[in-house]
Design a protein around this motif. Structure first.
Motif, PDB file in Angstrom:
ATOM      1  N   LEU A 167     -51.737   7.390  12.602  1.00 27.93           N
ATOM      2  CA  LEU A 167     -52.453   6.822  11.463  1.00 27.93           C
ATOM      3  C   LEU A 167     -53.942   7.130  11.506  1.00 27.93           C
ATOM      4  O   LEU A 167     -54.578   7.264  10.461  1.00 27.93           O
ATOM      5  CB  LEU A 167     -52.235   5.308  11.409  1.00 27.93           C
ATOM      6  N   HIS A 223     -49.777   3.162   3.714  1.00 30.65           N
ATOM      7  CA  HIS A 223     -49.827   4.606   3.970  1.00 30.65           C
ATOM      8  C   HIS A 223     -48.675   5.327   3.270  1.00 30.65           C
ATOM      9  O   HIS A 223     -48.853   6.419   2.743  1.00 30.65           O
ATOM     10  CB  HIS A 223     -49.827   4.891   5.471  1.00 30.65           C
ATOM     11  N   LEU A 267     -56.543   8.287   5.447  1.00 31.15           N
ATOM     12  CA  LEU A 267     -55.301   9.070   5.475  1.00 31.15           C
ATOM     13  C   LEU A 267     -55.611  10.497   5.029  1.00 31.15           C
ATOM     14  O   LEU A 267     -55.348  10.899   3.895  1.00 31.15           O
ATOM     15  CB  LEU A 267     -54.251   8.414   4.569  1.00 31.15           C
TER      16      LEU A 267
END
Length: 736
Positions: free
Chosen positions: A432, A573, A611
């Motif tokens: 992540l 995400h 991201l």
């Protein structure tokens, strides 16, 4: 022109991160004397400003992207720094962007480098980078890959950014501490305006360097005086060899003791050996003497510290006995409840540790990494069962903060003691936050020592990383072996993860039948095992497959179902990626207004949560929409931004964005180059689109025959890969 350029930057900077309307910018820059063609003049001025600033074209105006905060990674300067006037003068006279400080361990190289770096801070307003490369450590040294990843992150970049590109147009000082010759070159800035300062035990004649010797007698006495050692210290200075590290340890041992008695004790321990070249032996007697003066509890704690592989450690790992070690000057406080050992002291502690100490340190970190991974709520299926008695964390934020602080130790531990459970615990955090280099390194190390399901778990990690960076065949091989292992063991949840990644690799290659088969198998396992988070990802991928197969209604409905599940469960995400894919599907359905709003939401989420991989893909997808709408300048801006962020490690993004730029420029040569690169890499969809784009351009120029032949070739390539949607688009182009 310089005044207008400054006025433009000031006008944009007054609204950082927000688009400033074109007309307002014209009024601010030219005021009462606007040019005859204001938009064209403004565009030219913006292009000049982009040489030093990042300016984005928006539908309503231009937006200035604020520079990231300047990194300030330098350790604190020592308040009791003494002497070194001659060395400081020589260091300041050295010419060149790279300077080195070399000498034996414990001589004060790092202290001098930090002092000099603090002096230079004002000359490097864009920041100072620092890395302890641990080139002479008992634990794993910091690799070039790790150091670059951390420097890039500190500069505000992501895993796909190029270190030296981020340094362009900046004045940054880079300090490489405890370096070995083999790791220096890739970490040097090599960028005008930047400089590097290196410390090393090894001689570095290829750089301008200062060779640091021991202190003068006067400086050594001044150091001891600062530590409140009273009396005639001349013999003590001689016995310590005027080595700063030895003097500091001796000064700490003298607290509350009679100086002549202590000097007599030093004579018996032959500290005159500090003067010889073999530096490991040179401080051994001093270390032994300091060690013997500790309480039994403090001795045991010091021994235990030899098992810590990273650069520092938290108080919670060792307890209150650390206070006695700090007073004895054997351990240095590093701030925020953390402590560190000088590299020679770490070697000394390492020689005294017990085998069970390594197991204790490992278990301490493993149980906390497993508990922190659970608290992250990342929505990723666990690859291995939880460890016994994991340490719980109160919140996702607490877990993330712990991972950030302890990451260097965790990665070093996973290198020193490769273990699949520890890698599995780190997988979500490293993925992540974009620390892909660290994850790949420790997964490979664990795979080399693991077997069975634990090895399969490492193959899933490596399959994801290889697929991400375009090595499809390696990804397929890892995933297939993992699937076979998990299936034989009846581990359906873990098998489903490998199936989904395998489907992704085949999708990228254009092998849609294989992709659909493996993805359908994964989704069946997601449903059967109630894996909601994984199901959202599987549905998203299924929607993309439906799009390529020409089933646009099914594609949109499937991705919207995935988005609904992600919103309901807080999987941000997954949601960010799914919104980008919905935008692409809505573009295919010619729902342009809704598609643009969806792309904006996806890019906003990607920026909020860091991201970077999703941001790259969405930038290119959005640029394709902008090109279709005839907004070529905006399309080019977004495509170029994606290429800049991707660096040299994401070939797919580079080629896909190049396709957009070929359309913007109307260039047959660019289409040919995109087609060549796509064909070489096996990017079937881009290959088909490059052929179709070139055909459309030829048709516009009246070359109908060659255009028709290219269309037939594109249709043939699309149908061979099962890309029905792409084939239908080219057929429509052929009929128009």
């Amino acid at each position: 022109m310089a005044d207008r350029l400054r006025a433009l930057r000031d006008a944009l900077a007054a609204h950082p991160g927000e688009p400033v309307p074109f007309d307002r910018l014209v009024a601010e820059v030219w005021q009462d004397d606007p040019p005859r063609h204001p938009r064209a003049a403004l565009r030219t001025l913006v292009q000049r400003l982009r040489a030093t600033e990042r300016v984005i074209t928006e539908p309503s105006g231009y937006r200035l992207v604020p520079r990231p905060p300047a990194p300030g990674q330098l350790p604190a300067d020592l308040p009791d720094f003494v002497g070194r006037k001659e060395e400081i003068a020589r260091l300041q006279l050295l010419d060149g962007p790279v300077r080195a400080i070399t000498g034996l361990p414990g001589v004060g190289k790092t202290v001098l480098a930090v002092r000099e770096a603090h002096r230079l801070r004002e000359q490097f307003p864009d920041g100072q980078l620092y890395a302890d490369l641990r080139g002479y450590s008992t634990g794993p040294s910091m690799t070039v890959e790790q150091a670059l990843a951390r420097f890039v992150k500190a500069l505000g970049g992501g895993p796909d950014d190029d270190y030296r590109e981020l340094l362009r147009h900046r004045r940054v000082l880079v300090v490489l501490d405890n370096a070995t010759e083999d790791v220096i070159a890739p970490l040097l800035p090599n960028t005008p305006g930047c400089a590097a300062l290196i410390t090393s035990r090894a001689d570095l004649p290829m750089f301008a360097q200062v060779r640091l010797g021991v202190l003068t007698e006067l400086e050594a006495r001044e150091l001891l005086s600062g530590m409140r050692v009273e009396g005639d210290t001349s013999e003590l200075v001689e016995l310590c060899g005027r080595l700063p590290l030895a003097l500091r340890i001796a000064g700490a041992n003298l607290a509350g003791r009679h100086l002549p008695d202590y000097v007599a004790e030093l004579r018996e321990q032959r500290l005159a050996a500090l003067e010889i070249e073999e530096d490991d032996t040179a401080v051994q007697a001093t270390f032994d003497l300091s060690y013997r003066k500790l309480s039994e509890r403090a001795r045991r704690t010091f021994d235990f510290l030899g098992a810590v592989p990273g650069p520092d450690f938290p108080r919670g790992l060792v307890g209150d006995a650390i206070d006695e070690l700090v007073v004895a000057n054997l351990v240095q406080p590093g701030g925020t409840g953390r402590y560190q050992l000088h590299d020679l002291l770490r070697l000394y502690a390492h020689s005294r540790m017990r085998r069970e100490d390594q197991r204790t340190v490992f278990d301490w970190y493993l149980t906390r990494a497993d508990g922190a991974e659970a608290a992250l709520n990342a929505g990723l299926t666990r690859l291995l069962p939880p460890v016994p008695e994991p340490v719980p964390f109160a919140s996702e934020q607490e877990a993330q903060a712990w991972f950030e602080i302890e990451r260097p130790n965790l990665v070093a531990l996973a290198q020193a003691q490769p273990d699949a459970a520890l890698v599995a615990g780190l997988r979500a955090h490293l993925s992540l936050t974009g620390h892909f280099a660290d994850l790949r390194m420790i997964a490979r190390a664990a795979l080399a020592v693991e077997t069975g399901q634990r090895a399969a778990a490492m193959r899933v990690c490596l399959g994801y990383l290889d697929y991400r960076f375009g090595d499809h065949q390696s990804a397929i091989a890892h995933c297939e072996r993992a699937i076979a292992e998990f299936r034989a063991a009846g581990r359906q949840a873990e098998e489903s993860v490998a199936l989904n990644m395998l489907a992704g690799a085949y999708h990228s290659l254009g092998e849609l039948d294989l992709a659909h088969r493996h993805l359908s198998a994964a989704i069946e396992l997601y449903v059967a095992n109630d894996l909601t988070a994984s199901l959202t990802g599987g549905l998203n991928n299924l929607g993309l497959l439906e799009l390529e197969l020409g089933n646009l209604d099914a594609a949109e409905n499937t991705i919207r179902r995935a988005i609904g599940l992600s919103r309901a469960n807080g999987y941000y995400h997954q949601l960010t990626n799914q919104l980008g894919n919905l935008g692409m599907t809505l573009t295919a359905r010619r729902k342009f207004t809704e598609a643009e709003a969806t792309f904006h939401e996806s890019l906003e989420l990607a920026g909020q949560h860091g991201l970077r991989a999703v941001e790259l893909a969405v930038l290119v997808e959005y640029s394709e929409l902008l090109l279709a709408l005839g907004r070529k300048d905006e399309a080019a801006d977004h495509a170029l931004h994606a290429i800049e962020l991707a660096g040299q490690d994401n070939l797919y993004i580079e080629v896909d964005a190049g396709l957009v730029l070929a359309g913007v420029h109307g260039s047959i040569a660019e289409y040919d180059e995109v087609h060549r690169r796509a064909a070489d890499a096996g990017f079937r969809i881009i290959e088909v689109l490059a052929l179709a784009g070139k055909a459309a351009l030829l048709r516009e120029n009246g070359h109908t025959g060659p255009a028709d032949r290219l269309c037939h070739q594109a249709i043939e390539r699309a149908e061979a890969a099962g890309l029905r949607y792409r084939a239908d688009l080219v057929r429509a182009q052929l009929k128009s």
